[in-house]
Design a protein around this motif. Sequence first.
Motif, short mmCIF file in Angstrom:
data_model
loop_
_atom_site.label_atom_id
_atom_site.label_comp_id
_atom_site.label_asym_id
_atom_site.label_seq_id
_atom_site.Cartn_x
_atom_site.Cartn_y
_atom_site.Cartn_z
N THR A 131 -55.69 -13.46 -41.42
CA THR A 131 -56.12 -12.22 -42.09
C THR A 131 -55.33 -11.02 -41.57
O THR A 131 -54.98 -10.11 -42.34
N SER A 146 -61.74 -8.90 -45.14
CA SER A 146 -61.47 -10.33 -45.19
C SER A 146 -62.26 -10.92 -46.35
O SER A 146 -63.44 -10.66 -46.49
N ASP A 172 -59.40 -16.44 -49.41
CA ASP A 172 -59.83 -17.17 -48.21
C ASP A 172 -60.69 -18.32 -48.73
O ASP A 172 -61.83 -18.11 -49.18
N GLU A 196 -55.51 -18.02 -47.44
CA GLU A 196 -55.99 -18.58 -46.16
C GLU A 196 -56.72 -19.89 -46.46
O GLU A 196 -57.36 -20.02 -47.48
MG LIG Z 1 -59.21 -14.86 -41.92
#
Ligand SMILES: [Mg+2]
Length: 153
Positions: free
Chosen positions: A44, A63, A83, A110
Amino acid sequence: MIKTLKTYPLLSQEDTKTLAVELAKTAQKGDIFLLEGDLGSGKTTFARFFIRHFFGEDVDIPSPTFTLVQTYPTPNLLIWHFDLYRLKDEGEIQELGLEEALSTGVCLIEWPEKLGSYKPSRCIVLKFEATREKRYVTLETIGYWETRFDSLL
Ligand SMILES: [Mg+2]
Ligand SMILES: Nc1ncnc2c1ncn2[C@@H]1O[C@H](COP(=O)(O)OP(=O)(O)OP(=O)(O)O)[C@@H](O)[C@H]1O
């Protein structure tokens, strides 16, 4: 074709910023950055510096842990920050707009392990590693023939 370009030590967040900015400067529509690495390895942090290159230091870049995705429109590019840690199954991927993102935007992803069969054949992979003493990242390209990353070597 997989090209392993380089392993960079990340001694501080400044090092992460330097690499993130270099990559952000070269970013083009269709680029997909897969941010691999364990919990807390610095994914991140990298994404924040990358996105802040376009929006400035003061912009809040949360995030996407719970939302799974955040988008950031620049005049020329739409940046998607995913993410996928909490993704339950591949079926959810379509709901997130991932297919559109992959073909029309710049993606920072991510936990790309969760992509499963959606894993792109052309991407830039950053493998983050963090131990108690050291952090580093290894940069790899998959399916890129051009030389635009050579200046990073
Ligand atoms: Mg992260
Ligand atoms: N290059 C660096 N030098 C020192 N600290 C760093 C560096 N990069 C990240 N950190 C710190 O490590 C911690 C975890 O970073 P970050 O949230 O970016 O990890 P992550 O890989 O996104 O984790 P998660 O898997 O939970 O999403 C943060 O406190 C961050 O400030």
